[in-house]
Design a protein around this motif. Structure first.
Motif, PDB file in Angstrom:
ATOM      1  N   SER A  84       0.872  -1.167   0.000  1.00 18.34           N
ATOM      2  CA  SER A  84       0.000   0.000   0.000  1.00 18.34           C
ATOM      3  C   SER A  84       0.910   1.218   0.000  1.00 18.34           C
ATOM      4  CB  SER A  84      -0.910   0.000   1.227  1.00 18.34           C
ATOM      5  OG  SER A  84      -1.695   1.168   1.257  1.00 18.34           O
ATOM      6  N   THR A  85       0.499   2.292  -0.648  1.00 17.36           N
ATOM      7  CA  THR A  85       1.355   3.463  -0.748  1.00 17.36           C
ATOM      8  C   THR A  85       0.708   4.646  -0.055  1.00 17.36           C
ATOM      9  OG1 THR A  85       2.161   2.674  -2.861  1.00 17.36           O
ATOM     10  CG2 THR A  85       2.562   4.972  -2.355  1.00 17.36           C
ATOM     11  N   PRO A  86       1.265   5.137   1.061  1.00 13.24           N
ATOM     12  CA  PRO A  86       0.666   6.253   1.791  1.00 13.24           C
ATOM     13  C   PRO A  86       0.561   7.503   0.929  1.00 13.24           C
ATOM     14  CG  PRO A  86       2.362   5.165   3.091  1.00 13.24           C
ATOM     15  CD  PRO A  86       2.476   4.639   1.703  1.00 13.24           C
ATOM     16  N   LEU A  87      -0.515   8.209   1.068  1.00 10.44           N
ATOM     17  CA  LEU A  87      -0.763   9.435   0.306  1.00 10.44           C
ATOM     18  C   LEU A  87       0.323  10.467   0.539  1.00 10.44           C
ATOM     19  CD1 LEU A  87      -2.779  11.051  -1.443  1.00 10.44           C
ATOM     20  CD2 LEU A  87      -3.898  11.761   0.657  1.00 10.44           C
ATOM     21  N   SER A  88       0.836  10.560   1.750  1.00 12.50           N
ATOM     22  CA  SER A  88       1.782  11.620   2.081  1.00 12.50           C
ATOM     23  C   SER A  88       3.139  11.438   1.432  1.00 12.50           C
ATOM     24  CB  SER A  88       1.972  11.673   3.601  1.00 12.50           C
ATOM     25  OG  SER A  88       2.461  10.425   4.081  1.00 12.50           O
ATOM     26  N   ILE A  89       3.454  10.208   0.987  1.00 11.47           N
ATOM     27  CA  ILE A  89       4.776   9.966   0.416  1.00 11.47           C
ATOM     28  C   ILE A  89       4.801  10.247  -1.078  1.00 11.47           C
ATOM     29  CG2 ILE A  89       6.504   8.186  -0.028  1.00 11.47           C
ATOM     30  CD1 ILE A  89       5.744   6.896   2.568  1.00 11.47           C
ATOM     31  N   TYR A  90       3.790   9.721  -1.824  1.00 12.19           N
ATOM     32  CA  TYR A  90       3.831   9.818  -3.279  1.00 12.19           C
ATOM     33  C   TYR A  90       2.744  10.719  -3.844  1.00 12.19           C
ATOM     34  CZ  TYR A  90       7.096   5.940  -3.181  1.00 12.19           C
ATOM     35  OH  TYR A  90       8.186   5.142  -2.947  1.00 12.19           O
ATOM     36  N   TYR A  91       2.042  11.438  -3.013  1.00 10.07           N
ATOM     37  CA  TYR A  91       0.935  12.280  -3.465  1.00 10.07           C
ATOM     38  C   TYR A  91      -0.049  11.459  -4.288  1.00 10.07           C
ATOM     39  CZ  TYR A  91       4.488  15.659  -2.193  1.00 10.07           C
ATOM     40  OH  TYR A  91       5.454  16.342  -1.525  1.00 10.07           O
ATOM     41  N   CYS A  92      -0.237  10.233  -3.900  1.00 12.65           N
ATOM     42  CA  CYS A  92      -1.072   9.309  -4.642  1.00 12.65           C
ATOM     43  C   CYS A  92      -2.463   9.258  -4.029  1.00 12.65           C
ATOM     44  CB  CYS A  92      -0.434   7.919  -4.638  1.00 12.65           C
ATOM     45  SG  CYS A  92      -1.497   6.652  -5.342  1.00 12.65           S
ATOM     46  N   PRO A  93      -3.514   9.413  -4.821  1.00 14.05           N
ATOM     47  CA  PRO A  93      -4.857   9.393  -4.268  1.00 14.05           C
ATOM     48  C   PRO A  93      -5.365   7.995  -3.959  1.00 14.05           C
ATOM     49  CG  PRO A  93      -4.956   9.645  -6.630  1.00 14.05           C
ATOM     50  CD  PRO A  93      -3.511   9.664  -6.272  1.00 14.05           C
ATOM     51  N   CYS A  94      -4.554   7.001  -4.211  1.00 13.11           N
ATOM     52  CA  CYS A  94      -5.002   5.619  -4.061  1.00 13.11           C
ATOM     53  C   CYS A  94      -4.368   4.963  -2.836  1.00 13.11           C
ATOM     54  CB  CYS A  94      -4.623   4.801  -5.306  1.00 13.11           C
ATOM     55  SG  CYS A  94      -5.187   5.523  -6.842  1.00 13.11           S
ATOM     56  N   VAL A  95      -5.137   4.370  -1.997  1.00 13.81           N
ATOM     57  CA  VAL A  95      -4.654   3.492  -0.935  1.00 13.81           C
ATOM     58  C   VAL A  95      -5.202   2.116  -1.275  1.00 13.81           C
ATOM     59  CG1 VAL A  95      -4.646   2.970   1.512  1.00 13.81           C
ATOM     60  CG2 VAL A  95      -4.618   5.351   0.738  1.00 13.81           C
ATOM     61  N   ILE A  96      -4.349   1.194  -1.598  1.00 14.69           N
ATOM     62  CA  ILE A  96      -4.801  -0.092  -2.129  1.00 14.69           C
ATOM     63  C   ILE A  96      -4.847  -1.128  -1.004  1.00 14.69           C
ATOM     64  CG2 ILE A  96      -4.547  -1.666  -4.069  1.00 14.69           C
ATOM     65  CD1 ILE A  96      -4.944   1.209  -4.884  1.00 14.69           C
ATOM     66  N   ALA A  97      -4.239  -2.278  -1.142  1.00 14.50           N
ATOM     67  CA  ALA A  97      -4.473  -3.391  -0.221  1.00 14.50           C
ATOM     68  C   ALA A  97      -3.953  -3.105   1.183  1.00 14.50           C
ATOM     69  CB  ALA A  97      -3.814  -4.655  -0.757  1.00 14.50           C
ATOM     70  N   ASP A  98      -4.781  -3.425   2.177  1.00 11.61           N
ATOM     71  CA  ASP A  98      -4.370  -3.265   3.570  1.00 11.61           C
ATOM     72  C   ASP A  98      -4.088  -4.636   4.190  1.00 11.61           C
ATOM     73  OD1 ASP A  98      -6.899  -4.207   3.566  1.00 11.61           O
ATOM     74  OD2 ASP A  98      -7.695  -2.808   5.040  1.00 11.61           O
ATOM     75  N   ARG A  99      -3.550  -5.547   3.361  1.00  9.16           N
ATOM     76  CA  ARG A  99      -3.309  -6.911   3.830  1.00  9.16           C
ATOM     77  C   ARG A  99      -1.920  -7.062   4.420  1.00  9.16           C
ATOM     78  NH1 ARG A  99      -6.097 -10.888  -0.649  1.00  9.16           N
ATOM     79  NH2 ARG A  99      -7.896  -9.574  -1.102  1.00  9.16           N
ATOM     80  N   GLU A 100      -1.788  -8.073   5.250  1.00  8.32           N
ATOM     81  CA  GLU A 100      -0.481  -8.450   5.776  1.00  8.32           C
ATOM     82  C   GLU A 100      -0.091  -9.796   5.161  1.00  8.32           C
ATOM     83  OE1 GLU A 100      -0.841  -8.520   9.997  1.00  8.32           O
ATOM     84  OE2 GLU A 100      -1.031  -6.335  10.188  1.00  8.32           O
ATOM     85  N   TYR A 101       1.213 -10.046   5.068  1.00  7.62           N
ATOM     86  CA  TYR A 101       1.720 -11.245   4.421  1.00  7.62           C
ATOM     87  C   TYR A 101       2.649 -11.982   5.367  1.00  7.62           C
ATOM     88  CZ  TYR A 101      -0.224  -8.785   0.523  1.00  7.62           C
ATOM     89  OH  TYR A 101      -1.096  -8.120  -0.294  1.00  7.62           O
ATOM     90  N   GLU A 102       2.398 -13.275   5.492  1.00  5.97           N
ATOM     91  CA  GLU A 102       3.222 -14.105   6.350  1.00  5.97           C
ATOM     92  C   GLU A 102       4.251 -14.855   5.510  1.00  5.97           C
ATOM     93  OE1 GLU A 102       3.078 -13.898   9.554  1.00  5.97           O
ATOM     94  OE2 GLU A 102       1.408 -12.489   9.416  1.00  5.97           O
ATOM     95  N   PRO A 103       5.352 -15.275   6.109  1.00  6.15           N
ATOM     96  CA  PRO A 103       6.351 -16.048   5.360  1.00  6.15           C
ATOM     97  C   PRO A 103       5.710 -17.252   4.671  1.00  6.15           C
ATOM     98  CG  PRO A 103       7.231 -15.423   7.491  1.00  6.15           C
ATOM     99  CD  PRO A 103       5.780 -15.020   7.504  1.00  6.15           C
ATOM    100  N   GLY A 104       6.041 -17.427   3.388  1.00  3.61           N
ATOM    101  CA  GLY A 104       5.484 -18.521   2.606  1.00  3.61           C
ATOM    102  C   GLY A 104       4.303 -18.142   1.755  1.00  3.61           C
ATOM    103  N   ASP A 105       3.693 -16.969   2.024  1.00  4.16           N
ATOM    104  CA  ASP A 105       2.593 -16.510   1.174  1.00  4.16           C
ATOM    105  C   ASP A 105       3.132 -16.123  -0.189  1.00  4.16           C
ATOM    106  OD1 ASP A 105       0.785 -16.819   3.223  1.00  4.16           O
ATOM    107  OD2 ASP A 105       0.824 -14.712   3.814  1.00  4.16           O
ATOM    108  N   GLN A 106       2.466 -16.581  -1.241  1.00  3.07           N
ATOM    109  CA  GLN A 106       2.836 -16.126  -2.577  1.00  3.07           C
ATOM    110  C   GLN A 106       2.294 -14.714  -2.784  1.00  3.07           C
ATOM    111  OE1 GLN A 106       2.337 -17.091  -7.355  1.00  3.07           O
ATOM    112  NE2 GLN A 106       1.597 -18.590  -5.872  1.00  3.07           N
ATOM    113  N   VAL A 107       3.134 -13.805  -3.258  1.00  2.00           N
ATOM    114  CA  VAL A 107       2.742 -12.431  -3.539  1.00  2.00           C
ATOM    115  C   VAL A 107       2.460 -12.318  -5.025  1.00  2.00           C
ATOM    116  CG1 VAL A 107       3.439 -10.018  -3.444  1.00  2.00           C
ATOM    117  CG2 VAL A 107       4.130 -11.580  -1.621  1.00  2.00           C
ATOM    118  N   VAL A 108       1.262 -11.905  -5.362  1.00  2.58           N
ATOM    119  CA  VAL A 108       0.863 -11.819  -6.767  1.00  2.58           C
ATOM    120  C   VAL A 108       0.262 -10.447  -7.049  1.00  2.58           C
ATOM    121  CG1 VAL A 108       0.488 -14.291  -7.069  1.00  2.58           C
ATOM    122  CG2 VAL A 108      -1.362 -12.857  -6.213  1.00  2.58           C
TER     123      VAL A 108
END
Length: 494
Positions: free
Chosen positions: A271-295
């Motif tokens: 997820s990309t915070p608005l304050s860093i990239y001036y991006c109007p989008c806040v996307i996935a608020d998920r957490e990932y554990e070791p072994g999870d495939q990131v897609v």
């Protein structure tokens, strides 16, 4: 200025969704986690050595939370594939816990391959019409010929001939399975386009035999398809981004890929915070554990786009669509007048992202969610075309032209005042769609029953992809048919 678009998104059926805000251009991509007992991280020495090699080459850390592994799932995680037909089953897995907002990888421009990596003596001889995709394909071919080059660890991990399943590689018999879909025609057009690119660059291959000896069309087409399915558009044009292109596709989750010109790297963030990239989008608020495939989600693409450009399909693709063609019969006595009106007021030609333009009789239908709704999914331009097509007098056509001139200039965007004509126009569309439904049903039935096996040989895999394509299109057509039936019945009762 951050900017990155998956090149494979720039396809025949749909343009990517790009958000622009405060000089920021990004593509929304979906990210999720996926765990499977069939997945294994860093399962061979080459995979384990890849990231350390890339970081040494970059002189910087690329990722401390991801590792490369092999998954029993291909670029589409929805189906298990045997490794002997799925060299492209590599993926990225979380090696540590990842929190929302974490930047998961950064790939500096210095270890991305772009057209400006092409040797000047080659680039200077290329015709102007040769595009960036062909230039990157030339780089891949040259590196493959060199063998032990600076890019060998990356080039050697790219899928080999026979290991990708884009329809441009299908045999005539295999293509017959999808002949009822316009993907069939687009495949022929695309092969012709690549062949023209090959003919434009072939003199270069002949001029540098020590580098390109033995390169034939099939080899060039394979390299071309690798670029189209794996590259991203950035400030350097089209770029292959090692490590990032191991990310596989999931059509149901969310993330952002950014290229930052100032920082000279590309990033993937949960997820990309608005304050860093001036991006109007806040996307996935998920957490990932070791072994999870990131897609990631390559885009909101139909199975037609995925099959043509990436070589896979989804069992149920919510973004499926059908491109249909409707023509004015040349024997229609009002044909010249109708054509003139349509060209003046109605549908613009559809131009896909590879430069091909279809005629003004091509329309894309998406799934209609409710038979009793407003028919969203059936283009207004298609309904307007049908209304014009069913008129029988110059007076009726002139009335439509006046109505268009007095409103927003678009022709026949409102129901015809003559209810019988309005019903006739939509019955015409219903007949066209019913014919396509019948053709799709026959083609699906001819493939035999679906396989119950979770693993496939190449022929069975492509048959499954053809079935996914036609089944998805049939679902879209059925939804449009149901709506048109209800619309006509409602008008008849009034």
């Amino acid at each position: 200025m951050p900017s990155s678009i998956r090149f494979g998104n720039l396809r025949w059926f749909q343009r990517p969704i790009v958000t622009i805000f405060n000089r920021l251009s990004i593509t929304k991509l979906k990210l999720s986690k996926f765990s499977s007992p069939e997945a294994s991280c860093c399962s061979d020495e080459d995979l384990c050595d890849f990231l350390p090699w890339l970081e040494r080459k970059a002189g910087a850390e690329i990722s401390s939370v991801l590792s490369i592994g092999k998954s029993a799932y291909g670029r589409d995680i929805g189906i298990v594939l045997p490794f002997d037909i799925c060299h492209d089953c590599r993926s990225l897995f979380a090696s540590k816990s990842i929190q929302t907002g974490d930047c998961m990888l950064k790939v500096p421009y210095s270890v991305q391959i772009a057209p400006d990596n092409l040797l000047p003596e080659i680039n200077s001889l290329l015709p102007d019409e040769v595009g960036n995709v062909a230039k990157l394909a030339i780089i891949i071919l040259a590196e493959q010929k060199l063998g032990q080059s600076e890019w060998a660890p990356y080039i050697s991990h790219l899928p080999r001939p026979g290991e990708i399943h884009n329809t441009i590689f299908w045999s005539e018999m295999e293509l017959e399975m999808i002949k009822t879909s316009l993907v069939y025609q687009e495949t022929i057009k695309k092969n012709l386009h690549i062949e023209n690119e090959f003919l434009a660059v072939k003199p270069i291959f002949d001029y540098f035999p020590e580098t390109f000896d033995g390169i034939r069309f099939d080899g060039f087409r394979h390299a071309y398809a690798l670029v189209e399915s794996r590259a991203w558009i950035s400030t350097r044009g089209v770029s292959l981004i090692p490590f990032a292109d191991f990310l596989n596709h999931d059509g149901s989750a969310e993330a952002i890929v950014l290229s930052d010109e100032g920082k000279k790297h590309s990033e993937v963030s949960a997820s990309t915070p608005l304050s860093i990239y001036y991006c109007p989008c806040v996307i996935a608020d998920r957490e990932y554990e070791p072994g999870d495939q990131v897609v990631i989600r390559y885009g909101k693409f139909s199975n037609g786009t995925l099959l043509l450009d990436f070589g896979f399909t989804l069992r149920h693709n919510i973004y499926d669509e059908v491109q249909i063609q409707v023509n004015i019969p040349h024997h229609d006595p009002l044909w010249p007048k109708k054509l003139e009106l349509l060209q003046l007021h109605c549908t613009p030609a559809i131009e896909n992202d590879n430069g091909f333009s279809s005629s003004q009789d091509s329309f894309k239908i998406k799934e209609v969610k409710s038979a009793k709704g407003r028919g969203r999914g059936i283009p207004q331009s298609l309904r307007a075309f049908a209304r014009v097509l069913c008129l029988t007098s110059f007076e009726e056509l002139s009335d439509l032209a006046v109505e268009a001139a007095q409103s927003d200039g678009r022709l026949a965007r409102h129901p015809l005042k003559n209810k019988s004509r309005e019903i006739e126009a939509h019955r015409f569309l219903l007949a066209q769609i019913s014919r396509l439904m019948e053709e799709h049903s026959v083609s699906i039935e001819s493939m035999g029953p679906p396989s119950s096996s979770v693993s496939f040989d190449k022929a069975a895999l492509r048959r499954r992809m053809a079935r996914d394509l036609l089944t998805g299109e049939l679902r879209v057509l059925k939804s449009a048919s149901d709506w048109l039936e209800n619309y006509c019945a409602t008008l008849s009762e009034c």
